[in-house]
Design a protein around this motif. Structure first.
Motif, PDB file in Angstrom:
ATOM      1  N   GLN A 139       0.839  -1.199   0.000  1.00 41.00           N
ATOM      2  CA  GLN A 139       0.000   0.000   0.000  1.00 41.00           C
ATOM      3  C   GLN A 139       0.874   1.249   0.000  1.00 41.00           C
ATOM      4  O   GLN A 139       1.823   1.355   0.764  1.00 41.00           O
ATOM      5  N   GLY A 140       0.570   2.194  -0.904  1.00 39.51           N
ATOM      6  CA  GLY A 140       1.292   3.456  -0.974  1.00 39.51           C
ATOM      7  C   GLY A 140       2.539   3.418  -1.827  1.00 39.51           C
ATOM      8  O   GLY A 140       3.117   4.461  -2.119  1.00 39.51           O
ATOM      9  N   GLU A 141       2.974   2.249  -2.263  1.00 38.29           N
ATOM     10  CA  GLU A 141       4.189   2.120  -3.069  1.00 38.29           C
ATOM     11  C   GLU A 141       3.845   2.267  -4.551  1.00 38.29           C
ATOM     12  O   GLU A 141       2.938   1.616  -5.050  1.00 38.29           O
ATOM     13  N   SER A 142       4.586   3.094  -5.257  1.00 37.67           N
ATOM     14  CA  SER A 142       4.349   3.302  -6.680  1.00 37.67           C
ATOM     15  C   SER A 142       5.031   2.208  -7.498  1.00 37.67           C
ATOM     16  O   SER A 142       6.178   1.849  -7.240  1.00 37.67           O
ATOM     17  N   ASN A 143       4.312   1.665  -8.475  1.00 42.52           N
ATOM     18  CA  ASN A 143       4.831   0.620  -9.362  1.00 42.52           C
ATOM     19  C   ASN A 143       4.451   0.959 -10.791  1.00 42.52           C
ATOM     20  O   ASN A 143       3.672   1.878 -11.041  1.00 42.52           O
ATOM     21  N   THR A 155      -0.527   2.894  -8.107  1.00 39.18           N
ATOM     22  CA  THR A 155      -0.292   2.900  -6.663  1.00 39.18           C
ATOM     23  C   THR A 155      -1.505   2.309  -5.963  1.00 39.18           C
ATOM     24  O   THR A 155      -2.640   2.713  -6.251  1.00 39.18           O
ATOM     25  N   VAL A 172      -6.973   1.530  -6.398  1.00 41.20           N
ATOM     26  CA  VAL A 172      -5.669   1.955  -6.917  1.00 41.20           C
ATOM     27  C   VAL A 172      -5.772   3.313  -7.597  1.00 41.20           C
ATOM     28  O   VAL A 172      -6.837   3.709  -8.059  1.00 41.20           O
TER      29      VAL A 172
END
Length: 69
Positions: A8-12, A39, A50
Motif C-alpha cells: 500500500q502506498g508504493e508506486s509501481n 499505486t 488503486v
C-alpha cells in the motif's frame, strides 16, 4: 509480480495485463496499460483501490491477479 502483492502506498509500473480479452480491453479503457504508473491506495480482502492515470479505480482480486507489476 501480480498487483495483489503490491504494498500500500508504493508506486509501481504495469509490465503486463493478462486474462480474458474482454477483461484486458476493459482494464485498458480504464488506464491499465503497459508502462502506466499505479499505486495501491487500499486493500480489503484482496480487492483493491488503486490510483492509475490520475484516477482512483476499484478492482476485484481476480482482476488484480492478472495485472503484473
Amino acid at each position: 509480480m501480480p498487483l495483489v502483492f503490491a504494498k500500500q502506498g508504493e508506486s509501481n509500473f504495469i509490465k503486463k495485463v493478462t486474462g480474458k480479452e474482454e477483461t484486458r480491453l476493459f482494464l485498458e479503457k480504464l488506464g491499465f496499460v503497459t508502462g502506466a504508473a499505479i499505486t495501491v491506495v487500499s486493500s480489503i480482502g484482496g480487492n483493491l483501490i488503486v490510483n492509475v492515470k490520475d484516477s482512483r479505480v476499484a478492482i476485484n482480486k481476480d482482476m488484480a491477479k492478472g495485472i503484473m507489476i
